[in-house]
Scaffold this motif. Structure first.
Motif, PDB file in Angstrom:
ATOM      1  N   ARG A  20      -0.564   6.626  14.025  1.00  0.00           N
ATOM      2  CA  ARG A  20      -0.242   7.626  12.996  1.00  0.00           C
ATOM      3  C   ARG A  20      -1.217   8.804  13.023  1.00  0.00           C
ATOM      4  NH1 ARG A  20       3.232   6.220   9.054  1.00  0.00           N
ATOM      5  NH2 ARG A  20       2.166   7.536   7.520  1.00  0.00           N
ATOM      6  N   ASN A  21      -2.167   8.774  13.969  1.00  0.00           N
ATOM      7  CA  ASN A  21      -3.179   9.837  14.100  1.00  0.00           C
ATOM      8  C   ASN A  21      -3.961  10.033  12.790  1.00  0.00           C
ATOM      9  OD1 ASN A  21      -4.610  11.741  15.585  1.00  0.00           O
ATOM     10  ND2 ASN A  21      -3.287  13.429  14.927  1.00  0.00           N
ATOM     11  N   TYR A  22      -4.200   8.900  12.097  1.00  0.00           N
ATOM     12  CA  TYR A  22      -5.008   8.950  10.870  1.00  0.00           C
ATOM     13  C   TYR A  22      -6.433   8.522  11.240  1.00  0.00           C
ATOM     14  CZ  TYR A  22      -6.402   8.190   6.001  1.00  0.00           C
ATOM     15  OH  TYR A  22      -7.049   8.238   4.789  1.00  0.00           O
ATOM     16  N   ARG A  23      -7.247   9.470  11.706  1.00  0.00           N
ATOM     17  CA  ARG A  23      -8.561   9.168  12.266  1.00  0.00           C
ATOM     18  C   ARG A  23      -9.536   8.639  11.218  1.00  0.00           C
ATOM     19  NH1 ARG A  23     -11.319  13.450  15.644  1.00  0.00           N
ATOM     20  NH2 ARG A  23     -12.183  11.584  16.625  1.00  0.00           N
ATOM     21  N   LEU A  24      -9.333   9.059   9.959  1.00  0.00           N
ATOM     22  CA  LEU A  24     -10.225   8.586   8.908  1.00  0.00           C
ATOM     23  C   LEU A  24     -10.096   7.069   8.735  1.00  0.00           C
ATOM     24  CD1 LEU A  24     -12.300   9.468   6.824  1.00  0.00           C
ATOM     25  CD2 LEU A  24     -10.434   9.782   5.186  1.00  0.00           C
ATOM     26  N   GLY A  25      -8.869   6.544   8.798  1.00  0.00           N
ATOM     27  CA  GLY A  25      -8.672   5.103   8.694  1.00  0.00           C
ATOM     28  C   GLY A  25      -9.308   4.361   9.861  1.00  0.00           C
ATOM     29  N   GLU A  26      -9.169   4.921  11.070  1.00  0.00           N
ATOM     30  CA  GLU A  26      -9.805   4.311  12.242  1.00  0.00           C
ATOM     31  C   GLU A  26     -11.325   4.270  12.066  1.00  0.00           C
ATOM     32  OE1 GLU A  26     -10.454   5.185  17.026  1.00  0.00           O
ATOM     33  OE2 GLU A  26      -9.137   6.483  15.823  1.00  0.00           O
ATOM     34  N   ALA A  27     -11.903   5.373  11.584  1.00  0.00           N
ATOM     35  CA  ALA A  27     -13.358   5.429  11.385  1.00  0.00           C
ATOM     36  C   ALA A  27     -13.817   4.391  10.367  1.00  0.00           C
ATOM     37  CB  ALA A  27     -13.770   6.826  10.942  1.00  0.00           C
ATOM     38  N   HIS A  28     -13.024   4.198   9.283  1.00  0.00           N
ATOM     39  CA  HIS A  28     -13.390   3.200   8.269  1.00  0.00           C
ATOM     40  C   HIS A  28     -13.470   1.799   8.882  1.00  0.00           C
ATOM     41  CE1 HIS A  28     -13.428   6.066   5.185  1.00  0.00           C
ATOM     42  NE2 HIS A  28     -12.164   6.022   4.786  1.00  0.00           N
ATOM     43  N   LYS A  82      -5.209  -4.690  14.743  1.00  0.00           N
ATOM     44  CA  LYS A  82      -3.971  -4.213  14.125  1.00  0.00           C
ATOM     45  C   LYS A  82      -4.214  -2.902  13.365  1.00  0.00           C
ATOM     46  CE  LYS A  82      -0.368  -5.598  10.837  1.00  0.00           C
ATOM     47  NZ  LYS A  82       0.120  -6.679   9.932  1.00  0.00           N
ATOM     48  N   GLY A  83      -5.321  -2.834  12.631  1.00  0.00           N
ATOM     49  CA  GLY A  83      -5.612  -1.638  11.855  1.00  0.00           C
ATOM     50  C   GLY A  83      -5.884  -0.428  12.741  1.00  0.00           C
ATOM     51  N   ILE A  84      -6.702  -0.628  13.782  1.00  0.00           N
ATOM     52  CA  ILE A  84      -7.016   0.494  14.670  1.00  0.00           C
ATOM     53  C   ILE A  84      -5.754   0.999  15.362  1.00  0.00           C
ATOM     54  CG2 ILE A  84      -8.238   1.118  16.795  1.00  0.00           C
ATOM     55  CD1 ILE A  84     -10.489  -0.737  15.897  1.00  0.00           C
ATOM     56  N   ALA A  85      -4.926   0.067  15.864  1.00  0.00           N
ATOM     57  CA  ALA A  85      -3.681   0.468  16.533  1.00  0.00           C
ATOM     58  C   ALA A  85      -2.764   1.238  15.577  1.00  0.00           C
ATOM     59  CB  ALA A  85      -2.965  -0.773  17.076  1.00  0.00           C
ATOM     60  N   TYR A  86      -2.666   0.770  14.333  1.00  0.00           N
ATOM     61  CA  TYR A  86      -1.796   1.428  13.347  1.00  0.00           C
ATOM     62  C   TYR A  86      -2.258   2.860  13.077  1.00  0.00           C
ATOM     63  CZ  TYR A  86       0.364   2.517   8.850  1.00  0.00           C
ATOM     64  OH  TYR A  86       1.038   3.135   7.843  1.00  0.00           O
ATOM     65  N   PHE A  87      -3.560   3.024  12.822  1.00  0.00           N
ATOM     66  CA  PHE A  87      -4.053   4.353  12.458  1.00  0.00           C
ATOM     67  C   PHE A  87      -4.059   5.306  13.654  1.00  0.00           C
ATOM     68  CE2 PHE A  87      -6.277   1.911   8.975  1.00  0.00           C
ATOM     69  CZ  PHE A  87      -5.440   2.384   7.972  1.00  0.00           C
ATOM     70  N   ARG A  88      -4.282   4.780  14.849  1.00  0.00           N
ATOM     71  CA  ARG A  88      -4.210   5.649  16.029  1.00  0.00           C
ATOM     72  C   ARG A  88      -2.775   6.118  16.278  1.00  0.00           C
ATOM     73  NH1 ARG A  88      -8.351   2.641  20.356  1.00  0.00           N
ATOM     74  NH2 ARG A  88     -10.285   3.391  19.361  1.00  0.00           N
ATOM     75  N   ALA A  94       0.836  -1.203   0.000  1.00  0.00           N
ATOM     76  CA  ALA A  94       0.000   0.000   0.000  1.00  0.00           C
ATOM     77  C   ALA A  94       0.871   1.252   0.000  1.00  0.00           C
ATOM     78  CB  ALA A  94      -0.922  -0.007   1.220  1.00  0.00           C
ATOM     79  N   LYS A  95       0.531   2.206  -0.865  1.00  0.00           N
ATOM     80  CA  LYS A  95       1.355   3.400  -1.033  1.00  0.00           C
ATOM     81  C   LYS A  95       1.039   4.491  -0.016  1.00  0.00           C
ATOM     82  CE  LYS A  95       2.025   2.634  -6.002  1.00  0.00           C
ATOM     83  NZ  LYS A  95       1.865   3.208  -7.370  1.00  0.00           N
ATOM     84  N   ASN A  96      -0.152   4.432   0.580  1.00  0.00           N
ATOM     85  CA  ASN A  96      -0.520   5.472   1.547  1.00  0.00           C
ATOM     86  C   ASN A  96      -1.528   4.904   2.547  1.00  0.00           C
ATOM     87  OD1 ASN A  96      -3.110   5.562   0.198  1.00  0.00           O
ATOM     88  ND2 ASN A  96      -2.130   6.873  -1.353  1.00  0.00           N
ATOM     89  N   ASP A  97      -1.871   5.707   3.537  1.00  0.00           N
ATOM     90  CA  ASP A  97      -2.787   5.249   4.583  1.00  0.00           C
ATOM     91  C   ASP A  97      -4.186   4.985   4.046  1.00  0.00           C
ATOM     92  OD1 ASP A  97      -0.850   5.296   6.484  1.00  0.00           O
ATOM     93  OD2 ASP A  97      -1.343   7.291   7.255  1.00  0.00           O
TER      94      ASP A  97
END
Length: 649
Positions: free
Chosen positions: A65-73, A57-63, A26-29
């Motif tokens: 990196r503070n990428y809240r949109l990924g966590e919401a998805h 794993k996904g929630i921990a990763y996005f939290r 994957a090239k980006n978050d």
């Protein structure tokens, strides 16, 4: 026929199962978030451990990196899985959490999708009014975003709600819109669900040949692991079709296959409906097995919180228990059905749904009207400018003054008329809602009790039990009718006042005599301190109603062996007689104390005595009308004292 609300997002086929490789590539978050969602969709029904692994794993990763949109998805996808597997409360919590993130980020596609999910959740548990509100809000956003996939789901869900309320005209309208949109999209589990709904629509409108053709075609199209939900639905619909057309054996074979697949793939809502349908088929020849199937279906419905389905299962249980000679269980199932139906009151009415959708259509029309008004105002401004140039500043001021004055007067009249109409409509709604709600329970139980009583196989001791139950319901119904009719008369015709000199002791003694049986049953001691020479100036009917209700409530909320004290004082408030009714019962909670004289749901008494919830409200209105006042003092768990102050005669 069975109606199933379409999930906002359905499981689709995953092209690549090597999720770790895809994550590394994957090239980006944003791309990573999509891989995690694919993994969750794939493992939802195949491997719970892998599902948990990728979600954590996904929630921990996005939290990190503070990428809240990924966590919401990820949270949003988990909520859809919970909904499809019947965990409605958890699904609602996750959906609302995802929505809060989307709103913080102002991510409109996510906002629209999660609001639509909330609509599907509310409809899934029978809260149709809230469901329609969410679905309309979602559709408004989708119209601005051009997201046809989510808009398709919204139209399907609205059509489903209309089908559940029996409005085939409107359900057909929204199915047509959805079908036109689906024709331009690739085949998916969602679109197969739409085709099943169209088959149900055919069956509801008597087009049986078209219905079975639709279901059989769907069964063939959905014969693929990617479309398991649609395949099970098709099997269920075909079974129901053959059952309704007099072929129970054939129906049972399809339903058994559907049940096996629903259990294997963990689809609880479809399993529950299939269990119920199978119970209906076999209940005449094998009621014991039917009872077991219904109990299993009820357990799933309770887990999902689907109140509409619970009511249907309870209704079938009444019939099965009667066939088994279990009359107490039949009566209990009937009472549970009444309770569940009461809890759905005012949310399952087609008129309310129509009103909400009409409001949506009206808002769209008003938006166009406002655009025209803006254009019209521009033209008017230009015209006034030309007139001002031609006629002069003086004439322009006169015109502006006249139009301003007229506009103010019309607005005042409009506001006054609107306020009056709202008041009248509020009174009408309150009257009919309370009458329908409070009378339905006792009346609905009477036919069931009579039916069981008249059954020649009912033992004599059971008949006596039923008669006692009937007597209690009848007394409850008479009390409700008296209060509701008196209140309805006061709303519709206004309260007629005929003041006279009323002896306080006479009515207290008279109303205590009426409650003699209840006092003896609960072994409650009465301490009457009312002097025989105290008189008040009041309407005798109103005074009697207040005293009788205060004594009734004191007895109702006093424990067996308790005490009720009645007193009258002329010193607390000079010129007034202050009547007090004190008990040492359950008391009143602080929250209820603040709204004790408003029409609230009545709390059951210490022996589960029922009430209407409007008695104290009427007492307070009568007290004020007679120039008096009512108030209450209470400590929860230690009893309550109600006071009535009326002018001394």
């Amino acid at each position: 026929m069975l109606y199933i609300l379409v999930s906002v997002v359905c499981y689709g086929q995953v092209d690549k199962l090597d999720f770790e490789r895809r994550l590394n590539a994957a090239k980006n978050d944003s791309a990573r978030a999509e891989v995690y969602r694919d993994a969750l969709r794939h493992y939802a029904r195949h491997n719970i451990d892998s599902l948990k692994y990728y979600s954590d794993k996904g929630i921990a990763y996005f939290r990190q990196r503070n990428y809240r949109l990924g966590e919401a998805h990820i949270i949003d996808q988990l909520s859809i899985i919970d909904q499809n597997q019947g965990r409605m409360d958890i699904a609602r919590q996750r959906t609302q959490y995802a929505l809060s993130i989307y709103r913080d980020l102002n991510y409109k596609p996510g906002i629209a999708t999660t609001i639509g999910n909330l609509g599907a959740l509310e409809a899934g548990v029978g809260n149709y009014e809230n469901a329609i509100k969410y679905l309309i809000e979602s559709l408004k956003l989708e119209e601005t975003l051009g997201n046809t996939d989510v808009a398709l789901t919204g139209y399907m869900n609205i059509a489903t709600i209309y089908m559940q309320t029996g409005d085939t005209a409107n359900s057909g309208k929204y199915l047509k819109i959805a079908s036109d949109m689906a024709g331009k999209m690739p085949l998916s589990d969602k679109i197969l669900g739409l085709y099943n709904m169209i088959g149900v629509q055919y069956a509801m409108t008597g087009q049986n040949e078209k219905a079975i053709e639709c279901f059989l075609r769907n069964l063939e199209l959905s014969d693929h692991p990617s479309f398991i939900t649609a395949h099970v639905e098709s099997l269920t619909y075909i079974g129901q079709y053959y059952l309704e057309n007099g072929q129970p054996d054939k129906a049972l074979s399809y339903l058994k296959e559907a049940l096996a697949m629903a259990r294997k793939n963990n689809i609880p809502e479809l399993a529950a409906n299939t269990l119920q349908e199978m119970a209906v088929i076999i209940k005449e020849n094998d009621p014991a097995t039917a009872a077991g199937l219904l109990n299993e279906a009820l357990a799933i419905a309770l887990q999902m919180g689907n109140k509409t389905f619970m009511a249907t299962v309870y209704e079938h249980q009444v019939d099965v228990y009667k066939r088994l000679g279990k009359y107490k269980e039949a009566l209990e199932a009937s009472q549970m059905r009444t309770q569940v139906t009461d809890s759905l009151f005012a949310t399952n009415k087609t008129s309310e749904i129509n009103g909400l959708l009409a409001t949506y259509e009206l808002e769209r029309s008003n938006s166009k009207v406002k655009d025209l008004e803006v254009k019209h105002m521009k033209r008017t401004a230009q015209r006034n400018l030309y007139l001002g140039i031609l006629l002069g500043v003086g004439v322009l001021f006169i015109i502006l003054f006249i139009f301003t004055r007229r506009s103010v007067m019309l607005n005042r009249k409009l506001r006054a008329q609107e306020a009056a109409l709202q008041q009248l409509n509020g009174m009408k709604d309150k009257l009919f809602s309370i009458i329908a709600h409070d009378l339905r329970g006792p009346v609905a139980r009477i036919p069931v009790i009579l039916d069981i009583y008249e059954d020649p196989e009912t033992p004599d001791d059971e008949k006596q039990f039923l008669l006692d139950n009937m007597r209690a319901h009848t007394k409850e119904l008479i009390e409700m009718l008296e209060k509701l009719l008196l209140w309805g008369q006061s709303l519709v015709k206004g309260i007629m006042l005929q003041k006279e000199t009323v002896n306080v002791s006479t009515y207290v003694m008279q109303d205590l005599a009426l409650k003699k049986l209840a006092l003896e049953e609960k072994d409650i001691a009465i301490v009457n301190k009312v002097a025989g020479d105290l008189n008040v100036q009041a309407d005798a009917t109103h005074f009697d109603f207040i005293v009788r209700n205060l004594i009734t409530n004191a007895v109702k909320y006093t424990h067996d062996g308790g005490k009720v004290e009645i007193a009258a004082d002329t010193h607390i408030r000079p010129g007034y007689v202050v009547l007090s009714v004190k008990d040492n019962g359950t008391g009143i909670t602080p929250d209820m104390l603040t709204r004790i004289f408003t029409p609230v749901n009545s709390t059951p008494g210490t022996n589960n005595e029922k009430g209407t919830g409007i008695g104290l409200m009427l007492c307070n209105e009568f007290a004020i009308l007679n120039g008096g006042e009512m108030w209450v003092e209470s400590t929860e768990g230690k009893g309550a004292t109600f006071f009535l102050a009326l002018r001394q005669a």
